[in-house]
Design an enzyme around this catalytic site. Structure first.
Site, short mmCIF file in Angstrom:
data_model
loop_
_atom_site.label_atom_id
_atom_site.label_comp_id
_atom_site.label_asym_id
_atom_site.label_seq_id
_atom_site.Cartn_x
_atom_site.Cartn_y
_atom_site.Cartn_z
N SER A 675 -11.59 34.27 -8.15
CA SER A 675 -10.61 34.27 -6.75
C SER A 675 -9.45 34.76 -7.21
O SER A 675 -8.70 34.42 -8.40
CB SER A 675 -10.63 32.93 -6.30
OG SER A 675 -9.90 32.77 -4.96
N TYR A 688 -9.55 24.03 -6.83
CA TYR A 688 -10.35 25.40 -6.66
C TYR A 688 -9.54 26.50 -7.68
O TYR A 688 -10.05 27.32 -8.42
CB TYR A 688 -10.23 25.82 -5.59
CG TYR A 688 -11.12 27.06 -5.15
CD1 TYR A 688 -12.55 27.03 -5.03
CD2 TYR A 688 -10.32 28.26 -4.81
CE1 TYR A 688 -13.22 28.19 -4.90
CE2 TYR A 688 -11.05 29.38 -4.59
CZ TYR A 688 -12.47 29.34 -4.67
OH TYR A 688 -13.07 30.68 -4.36
#
Length: 809
Positions: A675, A688
């Site tokens: 990401s 995350y």
């Protein structure tokens, strides 16, 4: 085992059938039993019939001279029935019932389980057969040994039953894992531990079918379970749930392992009697004759596990069977009775050509499916599977050969297999020589990895050498593959049919350039990209929705075969259904990617069904935890642990399972879904962002460590991608806010990411590894703005450097 040895060692027929000698070859003992003790009384008091005429009569006389055990006397014939679930389920099956109960149940079932409806399954069975053979082909064509029992014979009936029952394929694989244990527990001489194992497996089957019946009641489909749940709208009589569950349990037991064993025996017959293969190359009658002869020669169930209780004293062959005695029939012995089938040990399909199923040209009945009121309901289903399989195996692999002797299960009841290793026999190649040009060898080691018994690397400089002067025939295909994959074309193959002068010149001739391998980028770009993944097997995690699903569909549309994994099993099944609707091949698996045994099972499934793994997309992510993923001081450590377990541990576990399988297949490609937050950080999503950053470094490490094995690993870092999951989390205001910080007006879609992933997995990206590739519309060009959630001054969508417009209220 000769007759003298049999006679001397003989004590009890059931014990003898369980001996290693009979497991290897039971027919000499059966011949002795037919000739010397055809109405045998075992040590347990059971009677065993071995002559065809007696067995045929017993089948026909069921309901007259013989009956099933009444519920009240079940414990007499099954002393452990009071505590055994398996034995009680057996007592509830159709085979244990007598008229009028048997007549009622048979009528309700047979209306749906007809020959016509089974024949309607032929296209689905043909599709499954083709997919299984496709899965085996790459390994066989590389000269490798394949376990046909595991890869085809077991898989086919499992997949067919899944289709028949309207079940997810993966559910069926899990359900059938305990069938062997149940069947062993039902043997008359099963031990207490065997019966306990059978009961545990039966409990799992019973619970699953109970749930399946309820699902079909609320959501009926076009499958046999849905039909039986409502049998029938025009009939006042219906099956109770207990009757239906017992029926499904019995159908699974009777039609899965036995069909697999018959497929194995049929392939062995093809290999053992090549002069009889012409039966599989002609009309349907020839195929039918071959199938019937396989069923006669090697009945998968040696004897009947169903008691037949004598209703009166019965005299057979000078032996009186007393009233209420338990009588079993030795089916395999009756099928090889010379009084029924002349020269019974000879494999001769002609004896069934042009006849009705199961009837020889002499009018004798083949006994493998029984006869009379208890004739096997699944006989036609088994025959269709064999008829659809054998001609295709023969046509697809005409040089199929045994790689080594098959391994049988040590069962007295079922003549089944543990392994049936096969390979392709290279016809007309008596000798092959192979040499390596040391001046060209680039020390990549690919040939050593794929064929360590043929090639090695010199310790001094790592240049490849050959270990053998003449390559064994079984390795010819693999050596040719190694030569074709050598990146510097240093391997030279010299066939035996080359003349001596030509062979001498070949030893010094320059190695030919491989134009296709080194085609220009312009040429490749002109080719149709459809089929980039033909022959490839991919595993995609988190493929139930969003980016993962888009990746799975992209791979399938270009010829790849997939195992689709997702923690949401229904979503995974929906993805595979869409792939199947587009004529692709995929299996669905519900699993937690952080569970090591589940990950191992995932890759074992890919290997069992498709022959290995070439491609891996690690997309599974703990997105459900993001609402609880906060700044460091506010972060719950449990959320950190769960996020790391899915995003990082799960990726590591998958790579550890995939890499050895990729090495075995000569290389592969991995894409880890990272990401942008793994590159920029985030004001809130601490876990995350950290997990995705670690994933980038893991990808680089994998690329560094396994590039020599032709395994590429890259990470893809998406920015704002409008998946359904993300849309559900972002309100309209935030969507506009995030869009404004991209350089491009286009909002990313899962299909955009999938296109990039497909490129990185394909041979078009053969020189790209160890990279983190962003697909974010230019979002990272504004890292401070993106990282601080929009608190910095932003560039407007038209390049305006002034203050961003305020958000609408």
């Amino acid at each position: 085992m000769d007759v003298q040895e049999t006679t001397a060692a003989y004590r009890d027929a059931f014990a003898e059938l369980a001996s290693p000698a009979c497991i290897h070859d039971p027919y000499p003992f059966m011949r002795w039993l037919r000739e010397h003790d055809p109405v045998h009384r075992a040590a347990s008091g059971l009677y065993l019939l071995s002559r065809h005429a007696d067995i045929y009569w017993a089948f026909k006389a069921t309901g007259d001279a013989f009956r099933g055990p009444a519920p009240g006397e079940l414990a007499r014939y099954f002393p452990r029935a009071a505590t055994s679930l398996s034995l009680n389920l057996l007592a509830s099956t159709l085979a244990m019932k007598d008229p009028p109960t048997h007549t009622r149940l048979r009528r309700l079932i047979s209306r749906d389980f007809t020959m016509r409806q089974i024949d309607n399954l032929r296209p689905s069975i043909a599709r499954i057969v083709a997919a299984r053979l496709d899965g085996m082909a790459p390994a066989l064509e590389r000269g490798e040994t394949v376990d046909l029992h595991r890869e085809f014979a077991l898989a086919l009936p499992m997949l067919v039953f899944a289709e028949l029952f309207g079940m997810p394929q993966d559910d069926m694989f899990g359900l059938t894992a305990g069938i062997g244990a149940i069947l062993e527990g039902l043997s008359p001489h099963a031990s207490d531990p065997q019966l306990a194992a059978a009961d545990a497996a039966s409990a799992r089957v019973q619970a699953y079918f109970g749930d399946l019946v309820q699902r079909k009641r609320t959501d009926p489909r076009h499958d046999i379970v849905s039909m039986l749940v409502g049998a029938h709208d025009d009939d006042a009589d219906t099956l109770s749930d207990a009757e239906l569950i017992g029926m499904l349990w019995g159908m699974l037991l009777g039609g899965f392992t036995t069909t697999a064993a018959t497929i194995d025996h049929a392939v062995l017959a093809m290999l053992a009697y090549p002069e009889q293969r012409h039966w599989l190359q002609g009309d349907a009658a020839g195929v039918k004759a071959f199938v019937e002869e396989v069923l006669r020669c090697d009945a998968p169930a040696m004897f009947s596990s169903i008691p037949r209780i004598a209703q009166r004293d019965i005299e057979l062959g000078g032996v009186v069977i007393p009233k209420n005695a338990d009588v079993r029939v030795l089916i395999a012995a009756g099928n090889r009775d010379p009084d029924a089938f002349p020269d019974p040990d000879r494999f001769d399909p002609a004896r069934f050509y042009g006849t009705s199923p199961g009837i020889s040209t002499d009018g004798k009945i083949m006994l493998s499916f029984g006869h009379g009121i208890h004739f096997c309901l699944g006989a036609q289903l088994a025959r269709v599977q064999l008829a659809e399989s054998l001609p295709r195996i023969q046509a697809r692999f005409p040089t199929l050969a045994l790689a080594e002797q098959p391994t049988r299960e040590p069962s007295a009841f079922l003549r089944t297999f543990r392994a049936l290793p096969v390979r392709l026999h290279a016809q007309g190649e008596a000798e092959m020589r192979v040499v390596v040009d040391p001046d060209l060898c680039g020390t990549t080691g690919q040939c050593v990895l794929t064929l360590p018994g043929t090639f090695r690397q010199r310790e001094t400089d790592g240049v490849a050498e050959t270990l053998v002067a003449t390559v064994p025939q079984a390795l010819h295909t693999a050596v040719r593959l190694a030569a074709s994959q050598c990146p510097v074309e240093a391997i030279r193959v010299i066939d035996s049919n080359t003349g001596d002068d030509e062979r001498a010149r070949a030893d010094h001739a320059p190695f030919p350039a491989k134009a296709k391998r080194h085609a220009s980028k312009e040429q490749r770009n002109q080719e149709d990209t459809m089929g980039r993944f033909e022959g490839k097997v991919a595993v995609v995690t988190g493929a139930g929705a969003g980016i993962g699903k888009a990746c799975a569909l992209a791979i399938a549309r270009e010829g790849g075969r997939l195992v689709v994994a997702d923690i949401d099993g229904s979503a995974a099944s929906a993805c595979t259904a869409q792939i199947a609707a587009e004529a692709g091949h995929a299996l669905a698996l519900a699993m937690d990617i952080a569970d090591a045994p589940a990950v191992a099972a995932l890759f074992e499934t890919a290997e069992r069904h498709f022959g290995g793994v070439d491609l891996l997309v690690n997309n599974a992510s703990a997105m459900h935890l993001t609402p609880r993923d906060r700044a460091i001081l506010d972060l719950d450590v449990a959320v950190w642990d769960q996020t790391m377990a899915t995003n990082l541990r799960g990726t590591l576990l998958c790579c550890r399972q995939a890499i050895p399988r990729m090495i075995a297949r000569g290389g592969g490609a991995i894409v880890n879904m990272s990401s942008c937050q793994g590159l920029s950080g985030d004001t809130a999503l601490t876990s995350y962002a950290a997990s995705k950053a670690a994933m980038n470094m893991l990808s680089a490490s994998l690329a560094t460590q396994y590039g020599h094995a032709q395994i590429r690993c890259n990470a893809v870092a998406p920015g704002l991608i409008m998946t359904e999951r993300l849309l559900a989390k972002l309100d309209e205001c935030m969507q506009r806010h995030l869009r404004r910080h991209q350089l491009l007006p286009h909002v990313g879609r899962p299909e955009d990411v999938a296109a990039l992933v497909a490129f990185l997995l394909s041979d078009d990206a053969a020189f790209i590894t160890g990279q983190v590739v962003c697909i974010d519309g230019g979002m990272l060009a504004h890292v401070p703005t993106y990282a601080d959630g929009g608190n910095s001054r932003a560039v407007g969508p038209a390049g305006d450097t002034g203050k961003a417009a305020p958000e609408p209220r």
